[in-house]
Write a protein that holds these residues in place. Structure first.
Motif, short mmCIF file in Angstrom:
data_model
loop_
_atom_site.label_atom_id
_atom_site.label_comp_id
_atom_site.label_asym_id
_atom_site.label_seq_id
_atom_site.Cartn_x
_atom_site.Cartn_y
_atom_site.Cartn_z
N LEU A 110 -3.18 -4.52 5.10
CA LEU A 110 -2.30 -5.28 4.21
C LEU A 110 -2.59 -6.78 4.29
N ASP A 111 -2.84 -7.28 5.51
CA ASP A 111 -3.20 -8.70 5.68
C ASP A 111 -4.47 -9.03 4.91
N ARG A 112 -5.44 -8.12 5.02
CA ARG A 112 -6.72 -8.37 4.33
C ARG A 112 -6.55 -8.32 2.82
N MET A 113 -5.76 -7.37 2.35
CA MET A 113 -5.50 -7.31 0.90
C MET A 113 -4.85 -8.59 0.44
N ALA A 114 -3.91 -9.09 1.23
CA ALA A 114 -3.20 -10.31 0.86
C ALA A 114 -4.18 -11.48 0.77
N GLU A 157 8.55 -0.39 3.34
CA GLU A 157 9.30 -1.55 2.81
C GLU A 157 8.47 -2.82 2.87
N GLU A 158 7.83 -3.01 4.02
CA GLU A 158 7.03 -4.21 4.26
C GLU A 158 5.88 -4.30 3.25
N ILE A 159 5.19 -3.18 3.01
CA ILE A 159 4.07 -3.17 2.06
C ILE A 159 4.59 -3.48 0.66
N ARG A 160 5.69 -2.82 0.28
CA ARG A 160 6.27 -3.00 -1.04
C ARG A 160 6.59 -4.48 -1.31
N LYS A 161 7.24 -5.11 -0.32
CA LYS A 161 7.63 -6.52 -0.46
C LYS A 161 6.41 -7.41 -0.61
N ARG A 162 5.41 -7.13 0.25
CA ARG A 162 4.25 -8.00 0.29
C ARG A 162 3.38 -7.86 -0.95
N VAL A 163 3.17 -6.62 -1.41
CA VAL A 163 2.31 -6.41 -2.58
C VAL A 163 2.92 -7.07 -3.82
N LYS A 164 4.25 -7.11 -3.87
CA LYS A 164 4.94 -7.77 -4.99
C LYS A 164 4.52 -9.22 -5.15
N THR A 165 4.16 -9.85 -4.04
CA THR A 165 3.79 -11.28 -4.09
C THR A 165 2.32 -11.49 -4.46
N PHE A 166 1.52 -10.41 -4.52
CA PHE A 166 0.09 -10.57 -4.86
C PHE A 166 -0.04 -11.11 -6.28
N ARG A 167 -0.98 -12.02 -6.48
CA ARG A 167 -1.18 -12.55 -7.82
C ARG A 167 -2.13 -11.70 -8.63
N SER A 168 -3.05 -11.04 -7.92
CA SER A 168 -4.02 -10.19 -8.61
C SER A 168 -3.79 -8.76 -8.14
N ARG A 169 -3.92 -7.79 -9.05
CA ARG A 169 -3.60 -6.42 -8.67
C ARG A 169 -4.76 -5.45 -8.79
N SER A 170 -5.87 -5.91 -9.40
CA SER A 170 -7.01 -5.01 -9.60
C SER A 170 -8.01 -5.15 -8.46
N PHE A 171 -8.59 -4.03 -8.07
CA PHE A 171 -9.61 -4.07 -7.03
C PHE A 171 -10.69 -3.05 -7.36
N ILE A 172 -11.88 -3.29 -6.79
CA ILE A 172 -12.95 -2.30 -6.84
C ILE A 172 -12.94 -1.59 -5.49
N ALA A 173 -12.93 -0.27 -5.51
CA ALA A 173 -12.91 0.48 -4.25
C ALA A 173 -14.32 0.87 -3.87
N PHE A 174 -14.56 1.00 -2.57
CA PHE A 174 -15.86 1.50 -2.15
C PHE A 174 -15.95 2.99 -2.40
N HIS A 175 -15.02 3.75 -1.84
CA HIS A 175 -14.87 5.17 -2.19
C HIS A 175 -13.39 5.38 -2.44
N PRO A 176 -13.01 6.40 -3.21
CA PRO A 176 -11.63 6.40 -3.75
C PRO A 176 -10.54 6.68 -2.72
N ALA A 177 -10.51 5.87 -1.65
CA ALA A 177 -9.56 6.11 -0.56
C ALA A 177 -8.16 5.58 -0.88
N TRP A 178 -8.07 4.52 -1.72
CA TRP A 178 -6.79 3.82 -1.86
C TRP A 178 -6.01 4.20 -3.11
N VAL A 179 -6.33 5.37 -3.65
CA VAL A 179 -5.70 5.83 -4.88
C VAL A 179 -4.18 6.02 -4.72
#
Ligand SMILES: [Zn+2]
Length: 295
Positions: free
Chosen positions: A286-290, A178-200
């Protein structure tokens, strides 16, 4: 007619005579559990509580993709009741290690088995698909359930305790989701480059977009032409963040980030000692992504 107890006695004597006296028996004292990676180590401790002794097989700082199992860990496997694996090709060393451990009572649980796996058969280097399911807490819940069931099988006398512990932890994972869902909704940018495909799986569940992957095969340096292609993509999509990981060198990530004016975010897909809390690790991520995507 010979009664059932007599039959059992005859079979037992036959087994012992055949030199195979290690029939399944309930664990004496704490049940020994081996877990491949830190998140599964934490899940196992949460489910087992004070009834289990959990040993982590892939040590801190090592990547499960490139890890070599050592003799000391083979010893753990020969004494363990349960081996908790992710599966989906992550622990390429597991089959050999289990064979060599020669432990007939070892229950091996591949916790990602049966989950909806992404990328099956698409990449010749990873024919079983992308293994990083645990980074989506909803998938993690399914893995916790698989661990609960394996513990109950190995130690039926305590199955109720394992079920209660699992349920308590699953509640916390639901709250994390729930916490991740709420927080990611507030992100202004959604695209990222991954180092290795861990966050798919994470990206899929929470609506982020993995624009490109720097190191497509773990441990293999990206080519200059591949890096150029990523830089192009990053510019086009105005990518604000490059995800790097403590288990790999951030050099290539830094080069790309500098080139396009993005931030390198060190995200940890595994967790760090001493406590390896999956939930705390995910909150930190999640904090770092934010920080990188939030504004
Ligand atoms: Zn990985």
């Amino acid at each position: 007619m010979i009664g059932r107890p007599v039959w059992i006695a005859i079979i037992l004597v036959a087994l012992i005579a055949a030199g195979c006296g290690r029939a399944p028996e309930p664990p004496q004292g704490k049940m020994i559990v081996a877990a491949s990676i830190a998140p599964l180590y934490d899940f196992s401790r949460q489910v087992g509580g004070s009834l289990v002794d959990v040993e982590l097989l892939v040590p801190p700082g090592a990547s499960p993709h490139t890890y070599q199992i050592e003799p000391a860990q083979m010893k753990v496997l020969s004494r363990a009741s349960v081996l908790v694996l992710n599966g989906v090709g992550l622990e390429y060393w597991a089959d050999k290690a289990v064979d060599a451990a020669d432990n007939p009572r070892l229950i091996v649980v591949r916790t990602a088995e049966g989950l909806p796996i992404v990328g099956k058969g698409k990449d010749p280097h990873h024919p079983s698909g992308n293994p990083h399911v645990w980074l989506d807490p909803r998938m993690a819940i399914r893995q916790v359930e698989a661990i609960r069931d394996a513990f109950a099988k190995a130690d039926p006398a305590h199955s109720k305790v394992y079920a209660e512990n699992a349920e308590r932890f699953i509640q916390k994972l639901r709250a994390l989701d729930e916490e991740i869902r709420k927080r990611v909704k507030t992100f202004r940018s959604r695209s990222f480059i991954a180092f290795h495909p861990a966050w798919v799986y994470f990206a899929k569940e929470y609506g982020l977009d993995q624009a490109a992957v720097i190191e497509e095969s773990p441990g293999k340096e990206p080519s200059p032409s591949h890096i150029r292609k990523i830089i192009e993509t990053a510019r086009k999509l105005k990518v604000k963040a490059v995800f790097a990981e403590p288990q790999f060198s951030p050099k290539a990530a830094q080069v790309i980030a500098d080139e396009v004016g993005a931030k390198v975010l060190i995200l940890d897909p595994l967790g760090q000692p001493p406590n390896y809390s999956y939930i705390e690790t995910m909150r930190r991520n999640l904090d770092r992504m934010a920080k990188g995507l939030g504004r």
